[in-house]
Design an enzyme around this catalytic site. Structure first.
Site, mmCIF file in Angstrom:
data_model
loop_
_atom_site.group_PDB
_atom_site.id
_atom_site.type_symbol
_atom_site.label_atom_id
_atom_site.label_comp_id
_atom_site.label_asym_id
_atom_site.label_seq_id
_atom_site.Cartn_x
_atom_site.Cartn_y
_atom_site.Cartn_z
ATOM 1 N N ASP A 80 -5.180 21.875 -0.615
ATOM 2 C CA ASP A 80 -5.534 20.677 -1.701
ATOM 3 C C ASP A 80 -5.932 19.490 -0.589
ATOM 4 O OD1 ASP A 80 -5.474 18.640 -3.242
ATOM 5 O OD2 ASP A 80 -3.287 18.927 -3.859
ATOM 6 N N ASP A 171 -11.242 20.210 -5.157
ATOM 7 C CA ASP A 171 -10.561 20.265 -3.875
ATOM 8 C C ASP A 171 -9.389 20.799 -3.672
ATOM 9 O OD1 ASP A 171 -8.445 19.014 -5.580
ATOM 10 O OD2 ASP A 171 -7.903 17.515 -3.727
ATOM 11 N N GLU A 172 -9.234 21.993 -4.475
ATOM 12 C CA GLU A 172 -8.036 22.898 -4.504
ATOM 13 C C GLU A 172 -8.507 24.274 -4.384
ATOM 14 O OE1 GLU A 172 -4.543 22.606 -6.981
ATOM 15 O OE2 GLU A 172 -4.932 20.377 -6.996
ATOM 16 N N CYS A 562 -9.250 26.059 -22.159
ATOM 17 C CA CYS A 562 -8.241 26.558 -22.505
ATOM 18 C C CYS A 562 -8.350 28.099 -23.205
ATOM 19 C CB CYS A 562 -7.541 25.668 -23.466
ATOM 20 S SG CYS A 562 -5.981 26.510 -23.842
ATOM 21 N N CYS A 565 -7.029 27.559 -26.893
ATOM 22 C CA CYS A 565 -7.764 26.784 -28.154
ATOM 23 C C CYS A 565 -9.218 26.262 -27.920
ATOM 24 C CB CYS A 565 -6.842 25.713 -28.444
ATOM 25 S SG CYS A 565 -6.798 24.279 -26.882
ATOM 26 N N HIS A 580 -1.136 20.020 -21.748
ATOM 27 C CA HIS A 580 -1.699 21.043 -22.489
ATOM 28 C C HIS A 580 -0.979 22.356 -22.758
ATOM 29 C CE1 HIS A 580 -4.909 23.012 -24.658
ATOM 30 N NE2 HIS A 580 -4.992 23.987 -23.617
ATOM 31 N N HIS A 584 0.892 24.022 -26.113
ATOM 32 C CA HIS A 584 1.020 25.277 -26.504
ATOM 33 C C HIS A 584 2.521 25.978 -26.605
ATOM 34 C CE1 HIS A 584 -3.155 25.782 -27.216
ATOM 35 N NE2 HIS A 584 -3.354 25.428 -26.249
HETATM 36 N N1 DCP Z 1 -9.029 13.548 -10.245
HETATM 37 C C1 DCP Z 1 -9.651 12.932 -11.248
HETATM 38 N N2 DCP Z 1 -8.710 12.419 -12.359
HETATM 39 C C2 DCP Z 1 -7.371 13.086 -12.357
HETATM 40 C C3 DCP Z 1 -6.932 13.591 -11.113
HETATM 41 C C4 DCP Z 1 -7.569 13.661 -10.059
HETATM 42 O O1 DCP Z 1 -10.585 12.889 -11.504
HETATM 43 N N3 DCP Z 1 -6.323 12.570 -13.169
HETATM 44 C C5 DCP Z 1 -9.896 14.035 -9.102
HETATM 45 C C6 DCP Z 1 -9.739 12.752 -7.996
HETATM 46 C C7 DCP Z 1 -9.017 13.241 -6.718
HETATM 47 C C8 DCP Z 1 -9.633 15.054 -7.020
HETATM 48 O O2 DCP Z 1 -9.670 15.153 -8.598
HETATM 49 O O3 DCP Z 1 -9.496 12.891 -5.703
HETATM 50 C C9 DCP Z 1 -8.203 15.831 -6.580
HETATM 51 O O4 DCP Z 1 -7.183 15.408 -7.270
HETATM 52 P P1 DCP Z 1 -5.652 15.695 -6.507
HETATM 53 O O5 DCP Z 1 -4.636 15.971 -7.719
HETATM 54 O O6 DCP Z 1 -5.812 16.727 -5.853
HETATM 55 O O7 DCP Z 1 -5.627 14.282 -5.693
HETATM 56 P P2 DCP Z 1 -6.116 13.610 -4.494
HETATM 57 O O8 DCP Z 1 -6.774 14.840 -3.725
HETATM 58 O O9 DCP Z 1 -6.685 12.388 -4.887
HETATM 59 O O10 DCP Z 1 -4.913 13.558 -3.750
HETATM 60 P P3 DCP Z 1 -3.710 14.410 -3.276
HETATM 61 O O11 DCP Z 1 -3.598 13.852 -1.868
HETATM 62 O O12 DCP Z 1 -2.140 14.078 -3.866
HETATM 63 O O13 DCP Z 1 -4.028 15.592 -3.403
HETATM 64 MG MG MG Z 2 -6.075 16.711 -3.595
#
Ligand code: DCP
Ligand code: MG
Length: 659
Positions: A80, A171-172, A562, A565, A580, A584
């Protein structure tokens, strides 16, 4: 949120959102959760001693089965990126380094730098609240192309460790590193260190990594030493049990706020271990599927096989804007969406038959309207013809979001592909009414394109056509088609209620609270171009069918749709996704409750027991909770070694404080 004055943050959020539609929705949502909790409590109170001893046996049998399925032969790695969007922006503009940074707008923050997080600023928070919490907060507009570029760089690295890696968001990703470890005779820890260095070298960004015997735990592990850290859990049953026994349930992907509240407030469950202690209650009160999921969480079981790739089922885009009832503006936005959808479809060489229009009203009510054409379409003109008709039928109304999605896709390259639709013409003709077999309204819209798209079927949230398992050729006379995909044929109640929940859970996108003008496009097509599956909710059955409707079998098709739904939630919206899934769970619960209120609890599951036992007098819930006899671990398990940074006990002590 460590070290953040949470009370102060809550107060600021409360003060600034009070009286807004967002606030009202939050309150409605809370009231709904409360109601569900009360319902569950009432159900719980009706459990007799006999019920509980029966369900205790059911639970023990289930736990044995689950235990037998434990696979410790695989090594999974979850990675991540750290503060991804913010880190990319800082990399591109080094003057931002060290500053409290928010990526987003006054209406919505997508992520915040770790410096900003110290003030309580976080993703999915309106920017103006972020400013209040952190007066020096610097804003940068999101740039999805940049994030996609960096994401692709990371994926090149993943590829070299696991060509079948599962990307769940930009990012994951999950990597099965079993082969790498064996072939190179290296440990999971060595792979983690090497991979983090490779990502840094390739991108200039840092990530955090977790390594464990299954994906569910690997994901939890990647969060332990965030940012720029790693945590390794050995492939050892005792280490896994130690790890999950004290793990707060909210750390588990798929257990969101609502489920957490229900489990905690009704059954007193806050840690995974307590799932096992209250196993009988879980089996008695929840569907078999949900109970299985909870028990597998308690046992630290998760996905170990790489799920088969699925073909893309739909493609869509949506647009959030300041609420407006100006019809010409709305039609203009619709035309933009149609163009967007055309581009995305044509880029992938796809055409589709079912067009779904999604609307979010100014009051956050979400409606979906779908239409199935006879022929496959992908031009802006065709899309717009149907979309316009769907929208017109809803007018007048004030909207804050519109979306278009095309499903029943056909790859233009694949000429042999034919539709498996079957007419239910006979039914409608003979019924001589406007009702489908659910007794709900079905409209007919006549094609006006002049092409061979013919008569079409229209489905609304008030009544989806019921899928027919058979196949057959469509005829020229037919007025309606049965959808051959059931993922977009949710039960009415599911769809309507879910939508409420989903909207409420994602309130800050363009809700206008800050008065900022935004016109954000959710980049579903770009962001979700991976055709692999998200992990949320798939811990039990990766082979879950999209139409099962069972919460524990929920999948995110194409990484964002999903399977129950058909609602779309991008992988970045983890909280919302969890809610979400909660929904369910809650829905299935409610359904069970509705049925069960008319008959003894889980009568079908009690049937075998009733042959041999007679009910004893009812007892109070508190007594039941105290007298549960599920065996808890005989000895207090010690933490395993292998963590690189903080010891695991300290981590959980920290988590407990946050509960
Ligand atoms: N994101 C988004 N809306 C959200 C959560 C996240 O658009 N409600 C986007 C912005 C983040 C990216 O997705 O940069 C990745 O989400 P993460 O939850 O992995 O958060 P971050 O990478 O920013 O921080 P962390 O260091 O906690 O992983
Ligand atoms: Mg992240």
């Amino acid at each position: 949120m460590e070290g953040v004055d949470k009370e102060k943050v809550q107060k600021v959020i409360y003060e600034m959102s009070k009286g807004s539609k967002y606030f009202e929705n939050e309150q409605r949502k809370e009231a709904l959760t409360k109601q569900k909790i009360e319902h569950l409590r009432a159900q719980c109170a009706t459990l007799t001693d006999n019920d509980l001893s029966h369900f205790q046996k059911v639970a023990e049998r289930k736990m044995l089965e689950l235990e037998a399925s434990r696979d410790l032969s695989k090594i999974w790695l979850h990675t991540d990126m750290d503060a991804f969007y913010a880190a990319v922006e800082t990399l591109e503009d080094p003057s931002l380094k060290g500053k409290p940074l928010a990526v987003g707008s006054m209406s919505m923050i997508t992520t915040a730098s770790y410096e900003a997080r110290k003030f309580g600023v976080r993703a999915a928070m309106p920017g103006f609240i972020g400013c209040k919490l952190c007066p020096g907060l610097v804003f940068v507009r999101p740039n999805f192309e940049r994030y996609t570029h960096y994401s692709e760089l990371t994926r090149k690295v993943f590829q070299s460790y696991d060509p079948s890696f599962i990307a769940t968001s930009l990012d994951e990703a999950y990597l099965n590193i079993t082969s790498v470890c064996i072939e190179r005779s290296i440990t999971g820890e060595e792979v983690a260190t090497e991979l983090r260095a490779a990502i840094h070298q390739e991108t200039g960004l840092t990530c955090s990594v977790g390594v464990a015997p299954n994906r569910m735990i690997a994901k939890v592990c990647s969060d332990i030493n965030k940012p720029n850290g790693q945590f390794i859990l050995p492939n050892d049953r005792e280490a896994v049990l130690t790890f999950v026994y004290t793990l707060p349930i909210r750390k588990i992907g798929g257990i969101g706020k609502v489920t957490e509240q229900k489990l905690r407030q009704v059954l007193g469950i806050s840690t995974c271990q307590e799932m096992l202690q209250k196993a009988a209650f879980l089996c008695a009160l929840f569907s078999e599927c949900s109970a299985d999921f909870f028990l597998s969480v308690g046992l630290g079981l998760g996905g170990t096989e790489t799920p088969k790739q699925r073909q893309r089922k739909s493609i869509g885009c949506e647009r959030t804007f300041i609420a407006t009832d100006d019809s010409s503006l709305l039609f203009e936005k619709l035309a933009n969406l149609a163009e967007n959808l055309m581009d995305d479809l044509q880029k992938e060489g796809l055409k589709g038959k079912t067009l779904t229009l999604k609307l979010k009203t100014a009051d956050f009510e979400v409606r979906t309207r779908a239409v199935t054409t006879r022929g496959y379409i992908n031009s802006k003109e065709d899309i717009l013809i149907y979309a316009t008709k769907l929208l017109k039928a809803e007018m007048p109304l004030s909207l804050r979001l519109m979306g278009l999605r095309m499903s029943q896709l056909h790859d233009e390259k694949d000429d042999s592909s034919t539709s498996t639709q079957k007419t239910i013409d006979i039914f409608f003709r003979s019924s001589n009414s406007n009702l489908n077999v659910n007794g709900t309204n079905v409209q007919s819209i006549t094609n006006i394109s002049g092409q061979d798209n013919g008569p079409i079927s229209v489905t609304t949230e008030d009544g989806y056509l019921v899928p027919d398992s058979g196949t057959g050729a469509s005829t020229d006379q037919q007025d309606f088609f049965v959808h051959d995909e059931s993922i977009f044929i949710p039960e009415q109640r599911n769809l309507v209620n879910y939508n409420n929940e989903a909207v409420l859970s994602n309130p800050v996108i363009g809700d206008g609270l800050g008065g900022a003008k935004i016109d954000d496009v959710t980049h579903t097509a770009k962001v979700m171009n991976s055709e692999k599956l998200d992990d949320v909710g798939q811990f039990i059955s990766h082979e879950a069918t999209a139409s099962s409707g069972k919460p524990g079998q929920q999948l995110w098709i194409d990484g964002y749709i999903c399977s129950i739904c058909g609602f779309e939630l991008p992988p970045g919206f983890e909280e919302e996704r969890q809610e979400h899934s909660d929904f369910h769970f809650a829905e299935s619960l409610q359904q069970e409750e509705t049925v069960d209120s008319k008959r003894p609890i889980c009568s079908e599951r009690l049937a075998e027991k009733q042959c041999s036992t007679t009910p004893s007098p009812k007892k109070k819930l508190a007594e039941k909770q105290c007298s549960t006899t599920t065996p808890s671990p005989k000895k207090k398990l010690k933490s395993s070694k292998g963590g690189k940074h903080i010891p695991i006990d300290a981590f959980f002590a920290k988590c407990k404080k946050n509960l």
